[in-house]
Design a protein around this motif. Structure first.
Motif, PDB file in Angstrom:
ATOM      1  N   VAL A 117       0.863  -1.179   0.000  1.00 11.53           N
ATOM      2  CA  VAL A 117       0.000   0.000   0.000  1.00 11.53           C
ATOM      3  C   VAL A 117       0.897   1.226   0.000  1.00 11.53           C
ATOM      4  CG1 VAL A 117      -1.750   1.325   1.262  1.00 11.53           C
ATOM      5  CG2 VAL A 117      -1.821  -1.167   1.297  1.00 11.53           C
ATOM      6  N   GLU A 118       0.631   2.144  -0.913  1.00 12.58           N
ATOM      7  CA  GLU A 118       1.405   3.370  -0.970  1.00 12.58           C
ATOM      8  C   GLU A 118       0.467   4.566  -1.022  1.00 12.58           C
ATOM      9  OE1 GLU A 118       5.104   4.751  -3.588  1.00 12.58           O
ATOM     10  OE2 GLU A 118       4.502   2.667  -3.967  1.00 12.58           O
ATOM     11  N   PHE A 119       0.762   5.569  -0.181  1.00  7.70           N
ATOM     12  CA  PHE A 119      -0.002   6.818  -0.192  1.00  7.70           C
ATOM     13  C   PHE A 119       0.809   7.852  -0.952  1.00  7.70           C
ATOM     14  CE2 PHE A 119      -1.298   4.561   3.610  1.00  7.70           C
ATOM     15  CZ  PHE A 119      -2.671   4.711   3.586  1.00  7.70           C
ATOM     16  N   LYS A 120       0.146   8.588  -1.835  1.00  6.88           N
ATOM     17  CA  LYS A 120       0.825   9.627  -2.607  1.00  6.88           C
ATOM     18  C   LYS A 120      -0.025  10.889  -2.608  1.00  6.88           C
ATOM     19  CE  LYS A 120       3.427   6.567  -5.570  1.00  6.88           C
ATOM     20  NZ  LYS A 120       3.655   6.041  -6.900  1.00  6.88           N
ATOM     21  N   ASN A 121       0.611  12.000  -2.999  1.00  6.35           N
ATOM     22  CA  ASN A 121      -0.114  13.264  -3.162  1.00  6.35           C
ATOM     23  C   ASN A 121      -0.889  13.615  -1.887  1.00  6.35           C
ATOM     24  OD1 ASN A 121      -0.894  15.544  -4.519  1.00  6.35           O
ATOM     25  ND2 ASN A 121      -2.451  14.539  -5.767  1.00  6.35           N
ATOM     26  N   GLU A 122      -0.204  13.535  -0.740  1.00  9.77           N
ATOM     27  CA  GLU A 122      -0.779  13.854   0.579  1.00  9.77           C
ATOM     28  C   GLU A 122      -1.998  13.011   0.931  1.00  9.77           C
ATOM     29  OE1 GLU A 122      -1.298  18.021   0.049  1.00  9.77           O
ATOM     30  OE2 GLU A 122       0.771  18.478   0.591  1.00  9.77           O
ATOM     31  N   GLY A 123      -2.026  11.782   0.449  1.00 14.47           N
ATOM     32  CA  GLY A 123      -3.120  10.877   0.781  1.00 14.47           C
ATOM     33  C   GLY A 123      -4.280  10.910  -0.189  1.00 14.47           C
ATOM     34  N   ARG A 124      -4.176  11.734  -1.221  1.00 15.01           N
ATOM     35  CA  ARG A 124      -5.262  11.783  -2.220  1.00 15.01           C
ATOM     36  C   ARG A 124      -5.184  10.611  -3.190  1.00 15.01           C
ATOM     37  NH1 ARG A 124      -4.235  17.354  -1.435  1.00 15.01           N
ATOM     38  NH2 ARG A 124      -2.559  17.317  -2.949  1.00 15.01           N
ATOM     39  N   ILE A 125      -4.015   9.978  -3.261  1.00 15.51           N
ATOM     40  CA  ILE A 125      -3.828   8.818  -4.138  1.00 15.51           C
ATOM     41  C   ILE A 125      -3.401   7.633  -3.288  1.00 15.51           C
ATOM     42  CG2 ILE A 125      -2.479   7.828  -6.023  1.00 15.51           C
ATOM     43  CD1 ILE A 125      -2.149  10.678  -7.128  1.00 15.51           C
ATOM     44  N   LEU A 126      -4.079   6.525  -3.495  1.00 20.62           N
ATOM     45  CA  LEU A 126      -3.769   5.285  -2.797  1.00 20.62           C
ATOM     46  C   LEU A 126      -3.443   4.246  -3.858  1.00 20.62           C
ATOM     47  CD1 LEU A 126      -3.771   4.132   0.045  1.00 20.62           C
ATOM     48  CD2 LEU A 126      -6.203   3.720  -0.166  1.00 20.62           C
ATOM     49  N   GLU A 127      -2.266   3.637  -3.743  1.00 17.16           N
ATOM     50  CA  GLU A 127      -1.875   2.572  -4.666  1.00 17.16           C
ATOM     51  C   GLU A 127      -1.873   1.250  -3.915  1.00 17.16           C
ATOM     52  OE1 GLU A 127       1.872   3.436  -6.532  1.00 17.16           O
ATOM     53  OE2 GLU A 127       0.958   4.895  -7.886  1.00 17.16           O
ATOM     54  N   LEU A 128      -2.664   0.298  -4.395  1.00 14.70           N
ATOM     55  CA  LEU A 128      -2.829  -0.994  -3.739  1.00 14.70           C
ATOM     56  C   LEU A 128      -2.349  -2.093  -4.669  1.00 14.70           C
ATOM     57  CD1 LEU A 128      -6.515  -0.305  -2.685  1.00 14.70           C
ATOM     58  CD2 LEU A 128      -4.484   0.199  -1.372  1.00 14.70           C
ATOM     59  N   SER A 129      -1.343  -2.829  -4.232  1.00 15.20           N
ATOM     60  CA  SER A 129      -0.784  -3.891  -5.065  1.00 15.20           C
ATOM     61  C   SER A 129      -1.105  -5.271  -4.502  1.00 15.20           C
ATOM     62  CB  SER A 129       0.735  -3.742  -5.170  1.00 15.20           C
ATOM     63  OG  SER A 129       1.055  -2.525  -5.805  1.00 15.20           O
ATOM     64  N   PHE A 130      -1.415  -6.165  -5.426  1.00 10.55           N
ATOM     65  CA  PHE A 130      -1.713  -7.565  -5.082  1.00 10.55           C
ATOM     66  C   PHE A 130      -0.818  -8.429  -5.960  1.00 10.55           C
ATOM     67  CE2 PHE A 130      -5.405  -4.965  -4.392  1.00 10.55           C
ATOM     68  CZ  PHE A 130      -5.903  -5.387  -3.175  1.00 10.55           C
ATOM     69  N   TYR A 131       0.055  -9.214  -5.328  1.00 10.63           N
ATOM     70  CA  TYR A 131       0.960 -10.086  -6.095  1.00 10.63           C
ATOM     71  C   TYR A 131       0.195 -11.299  -6.599  1.00 10.63           C
ATOM     72  CZ  TYR A 131       4.456  -7.277  -3.645  1.00 10.63           C
ATOM     73  OH  TYR A 131       5.185  -6.248  -3.124  1.00 10.63           O
TER      74      TYR A 131
END
Length: 133
Positions: A117-131
């Motif tokens: 899980v990665e937060f970007k742009n002060e929390g406005r973008i959430l990147e969720l990865s599933f292997y």
């Protein structure tokens, strides 16, 4: 890396569009049931957060959902048009004083369902990865 994107107005009833998007993703990339269940919960929770907390139910603000796929992983990006939030200082939902609270478990849950899980742009973008393997 292939990607597909949808944009929805910030209304709770649009979660069904997100569920269909995830169902289509499952079929397109032939995801197994375990990863599908985790994706469904984590992504609908993320989009709900974006609608409710990020965009404050403002139907003139959109939530953008993108899926990226390669051989190793499927990655979803959820972006809202809100002011962001301090994702480093969230209350611990497992702490005794928070255990009975009706809210505050979303990010905790998301972090446990995703591989990354990665937060970007002060929390406005959430990147969720599933292997995938």
């Amino acid at each position: 890396m292939e990607s597909i994107k949808i944009e929805i107005p910030s209304l709770s009833e649009n979660i069904r569009i997100v569920e269909s998007f995830i169902d289509n993703t499952k079929e397109k990339y032939q995801l197994n049931d375990d990863i599908y269940g985790n994706i469904m919960i984590a992504i609908t929770e993320s989009v709900n957060n974006a609608i409710q907390h990020g965009n404050k139910f403002d139907k003139d603000k959109n939530v953008t959902l993108t899926v990226h796929h390669n051989e190793e992983a499927v990655k979803f990006t959820v972006e809202d048009e809100g002011i962001g939030f301090d994702f480093n200082n969230l209350p611990d939902p497992t702490a005794p004083e928070n255990i009975d609270q009706p809210h505050g478990r979303g990010i905790f849950l998301i972090k446990h369902l995703c591989d990354e899980v990665e937060f970007k742009n002060e929390g406005r973008i959430l990147e969720l990865s599933f292997y995938l393997n």
